[in-house]
Design a protein around this motif. Structure first.
Motif, PDB file in Angstrom:
ATOM      1  N   TRP A  31       0.183   4.195   0.690  1.00 39.71           N
ATOM      2  CA  TRP A  31      -0.194   5.230   1.668  1.00 39.71           C
ATOM      3  C   TRP A  31       0.055   4.821   3.116  1.00 39.71           C
ATOM      4  N   ALA A  32       0.130   3.526   3.376  1.00 39.16           N
ATOM      5  CA  ALA A  32       0.257   3.064   4.763  1.00 39.16           C
ATOM      6  C   ALA A  32       1.471   3.717   5.414  1.00 39.16           C
TER       7      ALA A  32
ATOM      8  N   CYS B  33       0.855  -1.195   0.000  1.00 38.02           N
ATOM      9  CA  CYS B  33       0.000   0.000   0.000  1.00 38.02           C
ATOM     10  C   CYS B  33       0.892   1.245   0.000  1.00 38.02           C
TER      11      CYS B  33
ATOM     12  N   ILE C   1       1.258  -4.700   5.312  1.00 39.86           N
ATOM     13  CA  ILE C   1       0.345  -3.923   4.470  1.00 39.86           C
ATOM     14  C   ILE C   1       1.150  -2.989   3.555  1.00 39.86           C
TER      15      ILE C   1
ATOM     16  N   SER D 177      -2.400   5.137  10.759  1.00 42.33           N
ATOM     17  CA  SER D 177      -1.632   4.789   9.556  1.00 42.33           C
ATOM     18  C   SER D 177      -2.001   5.595   8.321  1.00 42.33           C
ATOM     19  N   CYS D 178      -3.280   5.982   8.214  1.00 44.20           N
ATOM     20  CA  CYS D 178      -3.742   6.569   6.953  1.00 44.20           C
ATOM     21  C   CYS D 178      -5.142   7.138   7.171  1.00 44.20           C
TER      22      CYS D 178
ATOM     23  N   PRO E  48      -2.708  -5.221   0.978  1.00 35.83           N
ATOM     24  CA  PRO E  48      -3.850  -5.965   1.530  1.00 35.83           C
ATOM     25  C   PRO E  48      -4.405  -7.043   0.608  1.00 35.83           C
TER      26      PRO E  48
ATOM     27  N   LEU F 287      -4.224  -0.377  12.738  1.00 36.00           N
ATOM     28  CA  LEU F 287      -3.819   0.867  12.069  1.00 36.00           C
ATOM     29  C   LEU F 287      -3.793   2.100  12.984  1.00 36.00           C
TER      30      LEU F 287
ATOM     31  N   GLY G  51      -7.560   6.144   4.851  1.00 36.80           N
ATOM     32  CA  GLY G  51      -8.309   5.355   3.865  1.00 36.80           C
ATOM     33  C   GLY G  51      -9.766   5.192   4.289  1.00 36.80           C
ATOM     34  N   PHE G  52      -9.983   5.037   5.590  1.00 38.27           N
ATOM     35  CA  PHE G  52     -11.327   5.077   6.181  1.00 38.27           C
ATOM     36  C   PHE G  52     -11.109   5.435   7.644  1.00 38.27           C
TER      37      PHE G  52
ATOM     38  N   CYS H 252      -8.633  -3.816   2.590  1.00 35.99           N
ATOM     39  CA  CYS H 252      -7.947  -3.544   3.852  1.00 35.99           C
ATOM     40  C   CYS H 252      -8.950  -3.398   4.998  1.00 35.99           C
TER      41      CYS H 252
ATOM     42  N   TYR I  10      -8.035  -1.134  -2.941  1.00 33.17           N
ATOM     43  CA  TYR I  10      -7.180  -1.564  -1.836  1.00 33.17           C
ATOM     44  C   TYR I  10      -7.861  -1.353  -0.484  1.00 33.17           C
ATOM     45  N   CYS I  11      -8.419  -0.138  -0.304  1.00 28.84           N
ATOM     46  CA  CYS I  11      -8.952   0.189   1.028  1.00 28.84           C
ATOM     47  C   CYS I  11     -10.156  -0.673   1.384  1.00 28.84           C
TER      48      CYS I  11
HETATM   49  S1  SF4 Z   1      -6.896   1.563   4.567  1.00 29.38           S
HETATM   50 FE1  SF4 Z   1      -5.236   0.092   4.181  1.00 29.38          FE
HETATM   51  S2  SF4 Z   1      -5.040   0.047   1.947  1.00 29.38           S
HETATM   52 FE2  SF4 Z   1      -6.185   1.917   2.475  1.00 29.38          FE
HETATM   53  S3  SF4 Z   1      -4.636   3.517   2.670  1.00 29.38           S
HETATM   54 FE3  SF4 Z   1      -4.946   2.666   4.695  1.00 29.38          FE
HETATM   55  S4  SF4 Z   1      -3.373   1.082   4.908  1.00 29.38           S
HETATM   56 FE4  SF4 Z   1      -3.565   1.537   2.738  1.00 29.38          FE
END
Ligand code: SF4
Ligand code: SF4
Length: 383
Positions: A240-241, A238, A293, A255-256, A298, A267, A258-259, A326, A322-323
């Motif tokens: 962005w992780a 990934c 990841i 971590s990000c 993922p 995360l 993404g959600f 994940c 991906y997200c």
């Molecule tokens: S949710 Fe997972 S796949 Fe999406 S940006 Fe974050 S670490 Fe990466």
């Protein structure tokens, strides 16, 4: 300061979980009813620590929820970033642009504080809350004020009425409006030239994440990715992780974005009120599941778990991104437990990959390596 393998180059500050809207597709579950908001002391402390720790930090993104609900604290945070020479961006729904005059006033304040880039979201899910006229005011005034980048973010699905084409027709009289994705879904890289404003229409497919997972009908989501395995091989780890980490509305280092990953056992690395950022950065960089990841990705982790222990995992499928994969990997206790049980088998691969990255890309403190395509093979079950 020491060099970590995975360290943020961009940091999103999820200023608040509160929003003036409650879009049905919101991956952050934001709404007017939610109230977690970073205080000025939290903002100042986390940003100051980020400047001290992150030598390669390029951009700080103020998002949410709706970041303009922070008022003067947002302006102060942007000023602080400016003093440290870091590019700043806001991601807003433009609720504040009720007239052209209001839009100009707010954007001038932001520009004077030092803001560089404005990202305005608009699509079918925003429209019940934010009229297109407000978006038009903010968009046109942001271009007039010559922000270095102005982005219209539009999520679309098969039933969408405010399609990227319609956004272009209604708002995009700009001759230099660039699309973010090509027809095949590939990312088109754009760079600003000669100090001109870069104007982008970020046309992204709607995802089944956050509130979208609960509220969007299957018919509103596009078809599943036609070849998820090929996507996993092509993108690899990934991108962005950790490298595009975030500070959540309750002050957690995650971590990000993404959600909504605050409180996620994998995360979310911890609370900045209890642990200094340097320690949380080390924790993230040394975490085996997060490294998997970031290195394996993922999709390939899902495939390996399905191969290694099919009875221990559950992935419903129909994935677009991906997200989405994940989210099912890290949010489901069943899948997390399977990952914890089997991830030791991948420790050597992760250590080798980290060593490779250090030798190849960190000689001069450079952390900017291309997407990781290190190919894992599923270790066989020990007899
Ligand atoms: S949710 Fe997972 S796949 Fe999406 S940006 Fe974050 S670490 Fe990466
Ligand atoms: S998608 Fe954006 S505007 Fe809509 S509820 Fe979420 S944060 Fe607010």
């Amino acid at each position: 300061m020491h060099t970590r393998v995975f360290e943020p180059r961009q940091l999103t500050v999820l200023t608040t979980s509160k929003c003036t809207a409650a879009c049905r597709h919101c991956c952050m579950n934001s709404s007017p009813e939610r109230a977690d908001t970073l205080s000025w002391p939290q903002l100042e402390s986390s940003l100051t620590q980020a400047f001290a720790e992150l030598a390669h930090l390029e951009v700080i993104i103020f998002a949410g929820g709706e970041p303009l609900l922070l008022g003067q604290d947002l302006l102060a945070a942007i000023r602080l970033c400016k003093r440290h020479g870091v590019v700043t961006r806001i991601v807003t729904n433009a609720y504040w642009a009720t007239s052209r005059e209001h839009a100009r006033f707010k954007l001038r304040e932001l520009k004077e504080a030092g803001l560089d880039e404005v990202n305005i979201s608009t699509d079918d899910y925003h429209l019940p809350w934010i009229p297109l006229d407000a978006v038009r005011h903010a968009y046109e005034e942001a271009i007039a004020l010559e922000f270095s980048a102005v982005v219209l973010a539009n999520c679309f699905g098969p039933e969408t009425t405010l399609t990227p084409e319609r956004v272009k027709r209604e708002l995009g009289a700009q001759p230099n409006l660039h699309l973010h994705l090509n027809d095949a879904g590939g990312v088109i890289e754009h760079k600003a030239h000669n100090g001109k404003t870069l104007v982008v229409l970020a046309n992204t497919p709607v995802q089944r994440l956050g509130r979208g997972e609960r509220e969007l009908a299957t018919s509103e989501l596009g078809a599943a990715h036609p070849d998820l395995d090929a996507l996993g091989e092509e993108v690899g780890g990934c991108p962005w992780a950790i490298k595009a980490a975030a500070i959540s509305a309750r002050g957690h280092f995650v971590s990000c974005c993404g959600f909504e990953v605050e409180d996620n056992p994998i995360l979310d690395y911890g609370d900045l009120a209890r642990t200094p950022l340097a320690e949380l950065l080390d924790k993230a960089d040394n975490d085996l599941a997060s490294n998997m990841i970031a290195i394996i990705g993922p999709i390939r982790i899902m495939n390996m778990l399905q191969e290694l222990c099919p009875d221990e995992v559950s992935f419903p499928g129909n994935y677009r991104t991906y997200c989405e994969v994940c989210s099912d990997l890290v949010s489901s206790k069943q899948n997390r437990d399977a990952l914890y049980r089997h991830m030791g088998r991948f420790a050597e691969l992760v250590l080798d990959a980290r060593q490779y990255l250090k030798e190849k890309y960190q000689d001069h403190g450079v952390l900017d390596y291309p997407p990781l395509k290190i190919r894992p093979t599923t270790p066989s079950d020990p007899a």
